[in-house]
Design a protein around this motif. Structure first.
Motif, mmCIF file in Angstrom:
data_model
loop_
_atom_site.group_PDB
_atom_site.id
_atom_site.type_symbol
_atom_site.label_atom_id
_atom_site.label_comp_id
_atom_site.label_asym_id
_atom_site.label_seq_id
_atom_site.Cartn_x
_atom_site.Cartn_y
_atom_site.Cartn_z
ATOM 1 N N GLY A 131 -1.321 -51.390 7.674
ATOM 2 C CA GLY A 131 -1.555 -49.721 7.759
ATOM 3 C C GLY A 131 -0.294 -49.209 8.581
ATOM 4 N N ARG A 134 0.871 -45.414 8.706
ATOM 5 C CA ARG A 134 -0.196 -44.557 8.342
ATOM 6 C C ARG A 134 -0.209 -43.201 8.656
ATOM 7 N NH1 ARG A 134 -4.286 -47.834 9.905
ATOM 8 N NH2 ARG A 134 -5.101 -48.637 7.940
ATOM 9 N N VAL A 145 -6.442 -39.782 6.014
ATOM 10 C CA VAL A 145 -6.794 -40.904 5.716
ATOM 11 C C VAL A 145 -7.260 -41.606 7.084
ATOM 12 C CG1 VAL A 145 -4.971 -41.491 3.892
ATOM 13 C CG2 VAL A 145 -4.368 -42.020 6.397
ATOM 14 N N SER A 146 -8.201 -42.800 6.927
ATOM 15 C CA SER A 146 -8.849 -43.360 8.258
ATOM 16 C C SER A 146 -7.905 -44.366 8.692
ATOM 17 C CB SER A 146 -10.066 -43.747 7.720
ATOM 18 O OG SER A 146 -10.290 -44.698 6.661
ATOM 19 N N GLY A 147 -8.306 -44.833 9.768
ATOM 20 C CA GLY A 147 -7.774 -45.813 10.409
ATOM 21 C C GLY A 147 -6.645 -45.664 11.469
ATOM 22 N N TRP A 266 -12.076 -53.943 2.717
ATOM 23 C CA TRP A 266 -10.898 -53.315 3.379
ATOM 24 C C TRP A 266 -9.767 -54.066 2.834
ATOM 25 C CZ3 TRP A 266 -14.447 -55.471 7.386
ATOM 26 C CH2 TRP A 266 -15.525 -54.455 7.772
ATOM 27 N N TYR A 267 -8.471 -53.406 3.250
ATOM 28 C CA TYR A 267 -7.378 -53.887 2.832
ATOM 29 C C TYR A 267 -7.602 -54.279 1.091
ATOM 30 C CZ TYR A 267 -7.080 -54.776 7.675
ATOM 31 O OH TYR A 267 -6.905 -54.482 8.938
ATOM 32 N N THR A 270 -8.584 -48.090 -2.026
ATOM 33 C CA THR A 270 -9.858 -47.134 -2.307
ATOM 34 C C THR A 270 -9.453 -45.760 -2.356
ATOM 35 O OG1 THR A 270 -10.239 -47.223 0.193
ATOM 36 C CG2 THR A 270 -11.333 -49.048 -1.195
ATOM 37 N N ASN A 380 -4.261 -43.481 -0.436
ATOM 38 C CA ASN A 380 -5.334 -44.134 -0.440
ATOM 39 C C ASN A 380 -6.269 -43.933 0.549
ATOM 40 O OD1 ASN A 380 -5.125 -46.763 1.212
ATOM 41 N ND2 ASN A 380 -3.066 -46.056 0.320
ATOM 42 N N SER A 381 -7.687 -43.790 0.537
ATOM 43 C CA SER A 381 -8.487 -43.328 1.727
ATOM 44 C C SER A 381 -8.541 -44.002 3.098
ATOM 45 C CB SER A 381 -10.181 -43.359 1.281
ATOM 46 O OG SER A 381 -10.214 -44.970 0.878
ATOM 47 N N GLN A 382 -7.768 -45.518 2.943
ATOM 48 C CA GLN A 382 -7.799 -46.071 4.262
ATOM 49 C C GLN A 382 -6.219 -46.325 4.636
ATOM 50 O OE1 GLN A 382 -10.893 -49.680 4.642
ATOM 51 N NE2 GLN A 382 -10.376 -49.380 2.526
ATOM 52 N N TYR A 384 -3.216 -47.421 3.587
ATOM 53 C CA TYR A 384 -2.449 -48.543 3.374
ATOM 54 C C TYR A 384 -1.120 -48.372 2.607
ATOM 55 C CZ TYR A 384 -7.003 -51.159 4.579
ATOM 56 O OH TYR A 384 -8.117 -51.453 5.265
#
Length: 397
Positions: A131, A134, A145-147, A266-267, A270, A380-382, A384
């Motif tokens: 990430g 990010r 995005v999340s994280g 995860w990773y 998505t 991407n939603s997470q 990365y």
């Protein structure tokens, strides 16, 4: 391969080599540490506090130092840093991918001393969180995005010491049909949203294990710090940081593809624009960072600026920089001494006539495979793999 069916047999088959002991590690005053989350001190002049994670500040980086000291290296924890005594430690190896299948209950148990009887190996590589960068999805691209909102400081170049995983697998006996290995840590189980996902674990191909994977007990000539995996961690050079499992507890060797939430949930990419079966992320992209703080103030006179670029796939072949918000580009001067291994490449550029005011500096690297940083990262939603050119703000006064 020669089959070793017991710990005694493993010791008999191991190549005994000499080697100097690693230096004891030192760090600043313990009063700066955060008990229960991160063991080492994380003073605000070195790090951004992200709770159980800590991000290196690029403005604090020693330009003269190629390697990242453990005291300055970012920390990525899913839970908290565990305390593990080396004398109580053992790596457990099992699975149907061994030459003689072993269930987990009958795992081969290898102490740190057992492993250190095998030929020792050193390698230098970039360690980087998947990430990293990010926060720029929102800051530069206006995307949510999340994280953990990392800047570009979830990265470092370190020199590892340990034993090649391929040497361990040869010693314990590997089936020709083995395809996948799952590494699991000894940190606390990860609980998220009321769901216990178990200990952090992630599979990787046997091909990677037999290529350059390392079981490391040392970093930069010192024993690993607890935050960085003491007493033993897996290192997968060039790959996403989650693959280099810290506090390595088990290796499951399998004749079938293994999975975990860390490569299925995860990773991996998505979001609406990605297929539901998008593959797990492996090789890191190309990135660059200026050795400047985000609130850097520069004098209105000639100044030499420095930075570093890196890639998970190979060495950096060129870096282009812009000192006028992207209107024009020029080549940076690469430090050839830092291009001898798989770490990052240091570079510099002379800014001859900086004008007073606010500016954005840009750096764009290309690796030896021809991969070049884009001007916009794939959302991407997470969050990365933000690999786009980052707009570095500076004020000239």
């Amino acid at each position: 391969m020669t089959l070793v069916t017991s710990r005694r047999g493993f010791l008999a088959g191991a190549a005994v080599v000499g080697g100097a002991a690693l230096a004891p590690v030192s760090w600043p005053a313990p009063a700066l540490a955060r008990p229960g989350l991160i063991a080492k001190p994380t003073p605000p002049e070195w790090f951004i506090d992200h709770g159980s994670n800590a991000e290196m500040l690029w403005g604090s980086v020693d330009r003269a130092s190629y390697l990242t000291p453990q005291s300055r290296l970012f920390v990525r924890n899913h839970t908290k840093t565990p305390t593990i005594a080396a004398g109580d430690y053992a790596l457990r190896v099992f699975g149907d991918g061994l030459a003689t299948a072993r269930p987990e209950a009958d795992a081969l148990s290898l102490t740190l001393r057992d492993l250190q009887r095998l030929p020792r190996h050193r390698l230098t590589s970039v360690l980087e969180c998947t990430g990293n960068g990010r926060r720029y999805y929102a800051a530069q691209q206006g995307e949510t995005v999340s994280g953990t909102p990392w800047g570009l400081g979830a990265v470092g170049t370190v020199r590892w010491e340990g034993v090649r995983l391929r040497d361990v697998l040869r010693a314990v006996g590997l089936s020709r049909d083995a395809v996948s290995i799952q590494a699991a840590g000894l940190d606390d189980p990860y609980v998220n949203g009321g769901v216990d996902h178990g200990r952090v674990r992630r599979p990787f191909p046997v091909a990677k294990a037999l290529d350059d994977a390392l079981l490391a007990w040392g970093m930069n000539g010192e024993d690993l710090l607890p935050d960085h995996g003491y007493p033993l961690r897996l290192v997968l050079p060039g790959w996403v940081g989650i693959g280099s499992i810290k506090w390595l507890g088990t290796l499951e060797v399998s004749r079938s593809e293994l999975t975990s939430p860390w490569n299925t949930q995860w990773y991996r990419m998505t979001g609406p624009q990605w297929p539901a079966d998008a593959p797990a992320l492996t090789v890191n992209p190309v990135r660059s960072a200026w050795e400047l703080a985000d609130d850097a103030v520069l004098p209105a006179r000639p100044v030499t600026l420095t930075g570093r670029s890196w890639s998970g796939a190979g060495r950096i072949s060129q870096v282009s920089v812009s000192l006028d918000d992207g209107a024009s580009w020029r080549p940076a001067v690469l430090d050839r001494r830092s291009r001898q291994d798989a770490g990052w490449t240091q570079w510099s550029v002379l800014w001859g006539r900086p004008r007073p005011g606010t500016h954005h500096l840009l750096a764009r690297a290309t690796d030896e495979l021809g991969r070049t940083q884009p001007l916009r990262a794939a959302v991407n939603s997470q969050g990365y793999f933000f690999d786009a050119v980052v707009r570095q703000p500076v004020v000239v006064a």
